[in-house]
Write a protein that holds these residues in place. Structure first.
Motif, PDB file in Angstrom:
ATOM      1  N   ALA A 280       0.828  -1.213   0.000  1.00  0.00           N
ATOM      2  CA  ALA A 280       0.000   0.000   0.000  1.00  0.00           C
ATOM      3  C   ALA A 280       0.861   1.262   0.000  1.00  0.00           C
ATOM      4  O   ALA A 280       0.480   2.276  -0.612  1.00  0.00           O
ATOM      5  N   GLY A 281       2.015   1.213   0.644  1.00  0.00           N
ATOM      6  CA  GLY A 281       2.915   2.359   0.619  1.00  0.00           C
ATOM      7  C   GLY A 281       3.402   2.659  -0.785  1.00  0.00           C
ATOM      8  O   GLY A 281       3.468   3.823  -1.212  1.00  0.00           O
ATOM      9  N   LYS A 282       3.750   1.631  -1.533  1.00  0.00           N
ATOM     10  CA  LYS A 282       4.149   1.820  -2.932  1.00  0.00           C
ATOM     11  C   LYS A 282       2.977   2.370  -3.745  1.00  0.00           C
ATOM     12  O   LYS A 282       3.134   3.294  -4.546  1.00  0.00           O
ATOM     13  N   ALA A 283       1.815   1.798  -3.529  1.00  0.00           N
ATOM     14  CA  ALA A 283       0.625   2.242  -4.261  1.00  0.00           C
ATOM     15  C   ALA A 283       0.306   3.702  -3.956  1.00  0.00           C
ATOM     16  O   ALA A 283      -0.098   4.453  -4.857  1.00  0.00           O
ATOM     17  N   ARG A 284       0.496   4.124  -2.716  1.00  0.00           N
ATOM     18  CA  ARG A 284       0.226   5.517  -2.341  1.00  0.00           C
ATOM     19  C   ARG A 284       1.136   6.473  -3.132  1.00  0.00           C
ATOM     20  O   ARG A 284       0.676   7.509  -3.609  1.00  0.00           O
ATOM     21  N   LEU A 285       2.408   6.110  -3.293  1.00  0.00           N
ATOM     22  CA  LEU A 285       3.316   6.945  -4.088  1.00  0.00           C
ATOM     23  C   LEU A 285       2.852   7.018  -5.538  1.00  0.00           C
ATOM     24  O   LEU A 285       2.857   8.091  -6.152  1.00  0.00           O
ATOM     25  N   MET A 286       2.447   5.893  -6.092  1.00  0.00           N
ATOM     26  CA  MET A 286       1.988   5.855  -7.478  1.00  0.00           C
ATOM     27  C   MET A 286       0.675   6.609  -7.657  1.00  0.00           C
ATOM     28  O   MET A 286       0.444   7.233  -8.695  1.00  0.00           O
ATOM     29  N   ALA A 287      -0.178   6.536  -6.652  1.00  0.00           N
ATOM     30  CA  ALA A 287      -1.506   7.141  -6.733  1.00  0.00           C
ATOM     31  C   ALA A 287      -1.438   8.627  -7.031  1.00  0.00           C
ATOM     32  O   ALA A 287      -2.300   9.164  -7.739  1.00  0.00           O
ATOM     33  N   ARG A 288      -0.427   9.281  -6.540  1.00  0.00           N
ATOM     34  CA  ARG A 288      -0.280  10.730  -6.747  1.00  0.00           C
ATOM     35  C   ARG A 288      -0.136  11.090  -8.222  1.00  0.00           C
ATOM     36  O   ARG A 288      -0.478  12.194  -8.633  1.00  0.00           O
ATOM     37  N   GLU A 289       0.391  10.149  -9.001  1.00  0.00           N
ATOM     38  CA  GLU A 289       0.625  10.397 -10.424  1.00  0.00           C
ATOM     39  C   GLU A 289      -0.395   9.704 -11.326  1.00  0.00           C
ATOM     40  O   GLU A 289      -0.397   9.922 -12.531  1.00  0.00           O
TER      41      GLU A 289
ATOM     42  N   LEU B  38      -6.278   2.448  -6.771  1.00  0.00           N
ATOM     43  CA  LEU B  38      -5.063   1.649  -6.639  1.00  0.00           C
ATOM     44  C   LEU B  38      -4.663   1.504  -5.176  1.00  0.00           C
ATOM     45  O   LEU B  38      -4.402   0.389  -4.711  1.00  0.00           O
ATOM     46  N   GLU B  39      -4.634   2.609  -4.443  1.00  0.00           N
ATOM     47  CA  GLU B  39      -4.224   2.524  -3.047  1.00  0.00           C
ATOM     48  C   GLU B  39      -5.210   1.696  -2.221  1.00  0.00           C
ATOM     49  O   GLU B  39      -4.803   0.845  -1.422  1.00  0.00           O
ATOM     50  N   ALA B  40      -6.488   1.926  -2.397  1.00  0.00           N
ATOM     51  CA  ALA B  40      -7.495   1.167  -1.646  1.00  0.00           C
ATOM     52  C   ALA B  40      -7.371  -0.324  -1.942  1.00  0.00           C
ATOM     53  O   ALA B  40      -7.415  -1.158  -1.025  1.00  0.00           O
ATOM     54  N   THR B  41      -7.194  -0.661  -3.208  1.00  0.00           N
ATOM     55  CA  THR B  41      -7.082  -2.068  -3.579  1.00  0.00           C
ATOM     56  C   THR B  41      -5.813  -2.684  -3.016  1.00  0.00           C
ATOM     57  O   THR B  41      -5.814  -3.844  -2.581  1.00  0.00           O
ATOM     58  N   ALA B  42      -4.730  -1.922  -2.988  1.00  0.00           N
ATOM     59  CA  ALA B  42      -3.487  -2.431  -2.405  1.00  0.00           C
ATOM     60  C   ALA B  42      -3.693  -2.793  -0.927  1.00  0.00           C
ATOM     61  O   ALA B  42      -3.174  -3.811  -0.462  1.00  0.00           O
ATOM     62  N   TRP B  43      -4.458  -1.992  -0.221  1.00  0.00           N
ATOM     63  CA  TRP B  43      -4.715  -2.297   1.192  1.00  0.00           C
ATOM     64  C   TRP B  43      -5.465  -3.619   1.362  1.00  0.00           C
ATOM     65  O   TRP B  43      -5.195  -4.376   2.290  1.00  0.00           O
ATOM     66  N   VAL B  44      -6.397  -3.908   0.461  1.00  0.00           N
ATOM     67  CA  VAL B  44      -7.250  -5.088   0.662  1.00  0.00           C
ATOM     68  C   VAL B  44      -6.888  -6.271  -0.233  1.00  0.00           C
ATOM     69  O   VAL B  44      -7.568  -7.297  -0.191  1.00  0.00           O
ATOM     70  N   HIS B  45      -5.810  -6.182  -0.990  1.00  0.00           N
ATOM     71  CA  HIS B  45      -5.523  -7.231  -1.974  1.00  0.00           C
ATOM     72  C   HIS B  45      -5.316  -8.606  -1.353  1.00  0.00           C
ATOM     73  O   HIS B  45      -5.588  -9.616  -1.981  1.00  0.00           O
ATOM     74  N   ASP B  46      -4.879  -8.672  -0.108  1.00  0.00           N
ATOM     75  CA  ASP B  46      -4.612  -9.969   0.534  1.00  0.00           C
ATOM     76  C   ASP B  46      -5.556 -10.299   1.691  1.00  0.00           C
ATOM     77  O   ASP B  46      -5.264 -11.199   2.476  1.00  0.00           O
ATOM     78  N   VAL B  47      -6.703  -9.634   1.792  1.00  0.00           N
ATOM     79  CA  VAL B  47      -7.600  -9.932   2.910  1.00  0.00           C
ATOM     80  C   VAL B  47      -8.110 -11.367   2.862  1.00  0.00           C
ATOM     81  O   VAL B  47      -8.497 -11.925   3.892  1.00  0.00           O
TER      82      VAL B  47
END
Length: 187
Positions: A31-40, A48-57
Motif C-alpha cells: 500500500a505504501g508503494k501504491a500511495r506513491l503511485m496514486a499521486r501520479e 489503486l491505493e485502496a485495492t493495495a490495502w485489501v488485496h490480501d484480505v
C-alpha cells in the motif's frame, strides 16, 4: 465499504494485523508503494491505493472459504459492498488466474473480470516487488523467493510458470510508466 484508502486500510488492519502480522507487513509495504503511485495516476489513484490495502484480505483465517485467497478476498469484498473494480482487481491480482487453474477454482474465479489496465499492472507491480514481510525486492528476486518458500510441488510454484509471461509484461509496462512519471527510483 467505501473506496477511500483509509477505509480499506482499516478493513485490512482489522482482518490481518493481529491474525497474520507478517502478511500485514507485506500489505502495509504494498500500500505504501501504491500511495506513491496514486499521486501520479490520476482518477484511479485512490482505487489503486485502496485495492493495495485489501488485496490480501482473503488470507484472513475467518475468510478462508475456498482457501484460495484472491477468490476468498474478492467474495468477501463483494459481499461487503466494495466497488466492483476493487473486487475484480483483488480477484485477479498478480496473475491469480494461473493459480486458480492449478488450485482447481478457475470456474469460480470466472465470476470476476480481469480488467487488464495500467491500474491492474501497477497493483501487480506493488505486490510482486514486495516480500512476504514487507521488504522491497526486485521482481526476479521476489519470484525466486516464492519458489523457495512454497517448494517445487506446490500449486503456487507451478502457477508461476503458467503466468510468468503475463507477470513479466505487467512489470515491464509498470516500469515504463514509473519511469515516465519520475517514480522509477522511488518504488
Amino acid at each position: 465499504m467505501s473506496l477511500e484508502p483509509s477505509d480499506a486500510e482499516q478493513q485490512a488492519r482489522h482482518l490481518l494485523a493481529e491474525a497474520l502480522p507478517r502478511r500485514w507487513s507485506h500489505v502495509v509495504a504494498v500500500a505504501g508503494k501504491a500511495r506513491l503511485m496514486a499521486r501520479e495516476l490520476g482518477e484511479d489513484g485512490e482505487l489503486l491505493e485502496a485495492t493495495a490495502w485489501v488485496h490480501d484480505v482473503g488470507y484472513a483465517p475467518d475468510l478462508a472459504g475456498t482457501g484460495f485467497h484472491p477468490l476468498d478476498g474478492a467474495r468477501y469484498l463483494r459481499d461487503h459492498g466494495a466497488p466492483q473494480r476493487v473486487v475484480d482487481l483483488v480477484a485477479f491480482h498478480s496473475s491469480a488466474w494461473a493459480e486458480a487453474e492449478e488450485f482447481g477454482v478457475a470456474d469460480e474465479l470466472a465470476e470476476f473480470e480481469d480488467e487488464r489496465t495500467l491500474t491492474r499492472d501497477l497493483l501487480w507491480y506493488c505486490d510482486m516487488t514486495t516480500g512476504p514481510d514487507g521488504t522491497d525486492l526486485d521482481f526476479e528476486d521476489r519470484m525466486a523467493e516464492v519458489r523457495e518458500r512454497y517448494g517445487p510441488d506446490h500449486y503456487v510454484t507451478r502457477a508461476l510458470d503458467a503466468g510468468m509471461d503475463e507477470r513479466r509484461a505487467a512489470i515491464s509496462r509498470s516500469r515504463v510508466w514509473l519511469t515516465a512519471v519520475g517514480l522509477a527510483d522511488q518504488v
